[in-house]
Write a protein that holds these residues in place. Structure first.
Motif, short mmCIF file in Angstrom:
data_model
loop_
_atom_site.label_atom_id
_atom_site.label_comp_id
_atom_site.label_asym_id
_atom_site.label_seq_id
_atom_site.Cartn_x
_atom_site.Cartn_y
_atom_site.Cartn_z
N THR A 94 37.66 -10.02 -27.40
CA THR A 94 37.53 -8.67 -27.32
C THR A 94 37.36 -7.79 -26.36
O THR A 94 36.59 -8.07 -25.61
CB THR A 94 36.04 -8.68 -28.47
OG1 THR A 94 36.27 -9.24 -29.79
CG2 THR A 94 35.26 -7.30 -28.74
N VAL A 95 37.84 -6.56 -26.24
CA VAL A 95 37.84 -5.60 -25.29
C VAL A 95 37.28 -4.51 -25.78
O VAL A 95 37.46 -4.08 -26.96
CB VAL A 95 39.21 -5.20 -24.71
CG1 VAL A 95 38.93 -4.27 -23.65
CG2 VAL A 95 40.19 -6.61 -24.48
N ALA A 96 35.91 -4.18 -25.06
CA ALA A 96 35.14 -3.15 -25.85
C ALA A 96 34.34 -2.16 -24.57
O ALA A 96 34.64 -2.49 -23.52
CB ALA A 96 34.09 -3.67 -26.80
N GLY A 97 33.61 -1.34 -25.00
CA GLY A 97 33.05 -0.44 -24.18
C GLY A 97 33.59 0.84 -24.15
O GLY A 97 34.34 1.46 -24.83
N VAL A 123 42.26 -14.76 -17.62
CA VAL A 123 41.77 -15.22 -19.06
C VAL A 123 41.45 -16.79 -19.07
O VAL A 123 42.70 -17.29 -18.80
CB VAL A 123 42.25 -14.56 -20.40
CG1 VAL A 123 42.09 -15.21 -21.73
CG2 VAL A 123 42.12 -13.27 -20.41
N THR A 124 40.52 -17.34 -19.55
CA THR A 124 40.55 -18.67 -19.61
C THR A 124 40.17 -19.24 -21.16
O THR A 124 39.91 -18.24 -21.91
CB THR A 124 39.23 -19.41 -18.83
OG1 THR A 124 37.96 -18.96 -19.30
CG2 THR A 124 39.47 -18.90 -17.35
N LYS A 125 40.06 -20.67 -21.31
CA LYS A 125 39.68 -20.95 -22.84
C LYS A 125 38.32 -20.49 -23.16
O LYS A 125 37.93 -20.49 -24.20
CB LYS A 125 39.84 -22.58 -22.87
CG LYS A 125 41.18 -22.98 -22.39
CD LYS A 125 41.45 -24.62 -22.52
CE LYS A 125 42.60 -24.98 -22.22
NZ LYS A 125 42.68 -26.51 -22.34
N THR A 126 37.64 -20.13 -22.33
CA THR A 126 36.12 -19.81 -22.80
C THR A 126 35.89 -18.16 -22.74
O THR A 126 34.65 -17.80 -22.93
CB THR A 126 35.09 -20.42 -21.90
OG1 THR A 126 35.21 -19.99 -20.49
CG2 THR A 126 35.20 -21.97 -22.02
N THR A 127 36.76 -17.30 -22.19
CA THR A 127 36.85 -16.07 -22.39
C THR A 127 36.64 -15.40 -23.76
O THR A 127 37.70 -15.26 -24.45
CB THR A 127 37.76 -15.33 -21.52
OG1 THR A 127 38.04 -15.85 -20.35
CG2 THR A 127 37.68 -13.79 -21.31
N ASN A 128 35.63 -15.00 -24.25
CA ASN A 128 35.26 -14.18 -25.46
C ASN A 128 35.39 -12.74 -25.41
O ASN A 128 35.81 -12.07 -26.28
CB ASN A 128 33.83 -14.42 -26.04
CG ASN A 128 34.03 -15.86 -26.85
OD1 ASN A 128 34.98 -16.56 -26.95
ND2 ASN A 128 32.85 -16.48 -26.84
N ALA A 129 35.22 -12.03 -24.26
CA ALA A 129 34.97 -10.67 -24.38
C ALA A 129 35.13 -10.06 -23.03
O ALA A 129 34.83 -10.74 -22.06
CB ALA A 129 33.77 -9.94 -25.06
N ILE A 130 35.85 -8.81 -23.05
CA ILE A 130 35.69 -8.27 -21.57
C ILE A 130 35.17 -6.86 -22.04
O ILE A 130 35.69 -5.98 -22.73
CB ILE A 130 37.36 -8.02 -20.97
CG1 ILE A 130 37.99 -9.36 -20.63
CG2 ILE A 130 37.16 -6.97 -19.89
CD1 ILE A 130 36.97 -10.12 -19.63
N LEU A 131 33.91 -6.60 -21.33
CA LEU A 131 33.28 -5.25 -21.62
C LEU A 131 33.52 -4.40 -20.34
O LEU A 131 33.11 -4.71 -19.31
CB LEU A 131 31.80 -5.64 -21.85
CG LEU A 131 31.53 -6.42 -22.98
CD1 LEU A 131 29.95 -6.53 -23.09
CD2 LEU A 131 32.07 -6.12 -24.30
N VAL A 132 33.93 -3.02 -20.87
CA VAL A 132 33.98 -2.11 -19.63
C VAL A 132 32.97 -1.23 -19.83
O VAL A 132 32.51 -0.51 -20.95
CB VAL A 132 35.40 -1.47 -19.65
CG1 VAL A 132 35.51 -0.20 -18.66
CG2 VAL A 132 36.59 -2.33 -19.93
#
Length: 445
Positions: free
Chosen positions: A165-168, A218-227
């Protein structure tokens, strides 16, 4: 499938926990389990992918959950999902009757409901002892995307992609399906770009996530990137200097106990008392040292510093520094501690996610982030250590041509870990002990 067969399959297909520490899924499976919980609590503000994936691939995920229950010889599987995930609940109710061993348990919208210790207590009433694994209470917990990856593994597909999920502060918040090893900067562009002049990036949720560089992958545990803007309180909190934290603790902490009263692990019956750790520091390390041992069981949820403390202190940061020092000196958490089973007013001390989101100044970012599975990239940098356990060892060389899904690194048979696979078609352009780079069209070829 038989238990040993499915464990071997998941190890070879690279299935690990798709979030948190990324514990290899095969190592969780056990014939000592009576309950398997599918974790769709997703408690951190702004994270959305688990409810979305479960809604989109309901049948597939439930069938894989039933397979896990059967392989382990467990009595039942329970889908734990928040009651306000209406679309996901509707999708589950339309499919669950086909799986007699499965049922649904609805959860309140509280933080941190996704913590497996909290989740197990909410769903089963059992309390896992401090330092023990869930299997000690006959329980296995897997999150939604992990179980979806189990389904794909059973059907011949290795873990090559990750939902993020990319949010913010982005133009078009979105949940992307991307190849492992994709640059974070590419995710930001796919979300329409940052909408602030001086962005900072958090991998994970605002509470437990960490600040990352846009060139990280991104790895196997990356769930979100918040900006978020660089001056946002969430960012400033994560950048605090430890020495300043200590000085502020020694001069300001008033011992109000709010950090302890709302501590998620304390409420669960664990001997975690952040206020007592702060008092010990304020007294120059003199006092009851037993509080240090109790603090070793802190989950790092961050409520104490982001929500509870009326003076804006950072008990979590102090405890994390203390735990790191203990680990570096070979000090392990104590064993044999029995949890308190009936914490006074425990139900009244649960923190609403909605209220937490508002307190963090993130309400305006809590908007839909629809799934988009059309992402592509021409190059990836795949880390060889993406989760808890041993790093994988490369089994390819520069110049090799690989197809998506090919094994490019393997874990030693005796080690805890999982194999790693090519996430795109291409040629190996770099190999070392830390990562493997694959490029679709290397220059000069």
């Amino acid at each position: 499938m038989k238990l040993n067969d499915i464990k071997a399959l998941l190890r070879s297909m690279g299935v690990v926990g798709a979030g948190g520490a990324g514990f290899p899924t095969y190592a969780k499976l056990s014939d000592k389990a009576d309950t398997v919980i599918l974790n769709c609590a997703e408690c951190e503000p702004l994270l959305k992918l688990h409810r979305q994936v479960l809604e989109e691939y309901t049948y597939e995920i439930l069938s894989a959950l039933a397979e896990i229950v059967n392989a382990c010889g467990a009595q039942h599987g329970i889908v734990a999902v928040k009651s306000h995930y209406k679309a996901t609940l509707s999708a589950l109710q339309g499919e669950i009757d086909e799986f007699p061993s499965l049922s649904i348990c609805t959860l309140s919208s509280v933080y941190p409901a996704g913590d497996e210790i909290i989740l197990i207590k909410e769903v089963t009433g059992k309390t896992v002892a401090p330092g023990a694994l869930p299997i000690s209470e006959g329980v296995i917990v897997c999150n939604v995307e992990s179980v979806y990856n189990v389904y794909r593994a059973i059907n011949g597909h290795a873990v090559t992609d990750k939902y993020v999920t990319v949010a913010g502060e982005v133009k078009n918040p979105v949940t992307l399906l991307v190849p492992l090893g994709t640059k974070i900067s590419q995710l930001i562009r796919a979300a329409g770009g940052a909408t602030t002049d001086d962005p900072e990036y958090i991998s994970g949720g605002p509470m437990m996530g960490r600040i990352v560089n846009p060139n990280d992958t991104v790895t196997k545990t990356t769930n979100a990137i918040l900006v978020l803007p660089s001056d946002h309180s969430v960012i400033l909190h994560k950048k605090r200097n430890f020495k300043i934290n200590i000085r502020r603790t020694m001069s300001v902490c008033c011992q109000c106990r709010t950090c302890t009263e709302l501590c998620s692990r304390h409420v669960a019956g664990y001997p975690v008392e952040p206020h007592a750790v702060m008092r010990l520091l304020s007294n120059g390390g003199k006092g009851d040292m037993s509080v240090v041992a109790g603090a070793m069981f802190c989950s790092g949820c961050g409520l104490c510093e982001a929500y509870s403390c009326p003076q804006g202190l950072s008990p979590r940061a102090v405890i994390e520094e203390m735990k790191a020092a203990a680990k570096a000196n070979g000090i392990k958490p104590p064993s044999g501690i029995a949890p308190e089973l009936n914490v006074k007013d425990a139900d009244l001390k649960r923190v609403s996610v909605e209220r937490l989101t508002a307190r963090l100044g993130l309400t305006k970012y809590n908007v839909p982030a629809p799934i988009n599975e059309d992402f592509s990239t021409g190059a990836v940098k795949i880390l060889l250590l993406q989760h808890i356990g041993a790093p994988a060892i490369p089994c390819v060389a520069v110049g090799d041509t690989v197809k998506k899904g090919d094994v490019i690194a393997k874990v030693k048979e005796s080690a805890l870990g999982a194999d790693i696979h090519a996430s795109i078609d291409g040629r190996i352009t770099s190999v070392n002990q830390k990562f493997i780079r694959i490029t679709k069209n290397p220059k000069g070829n």
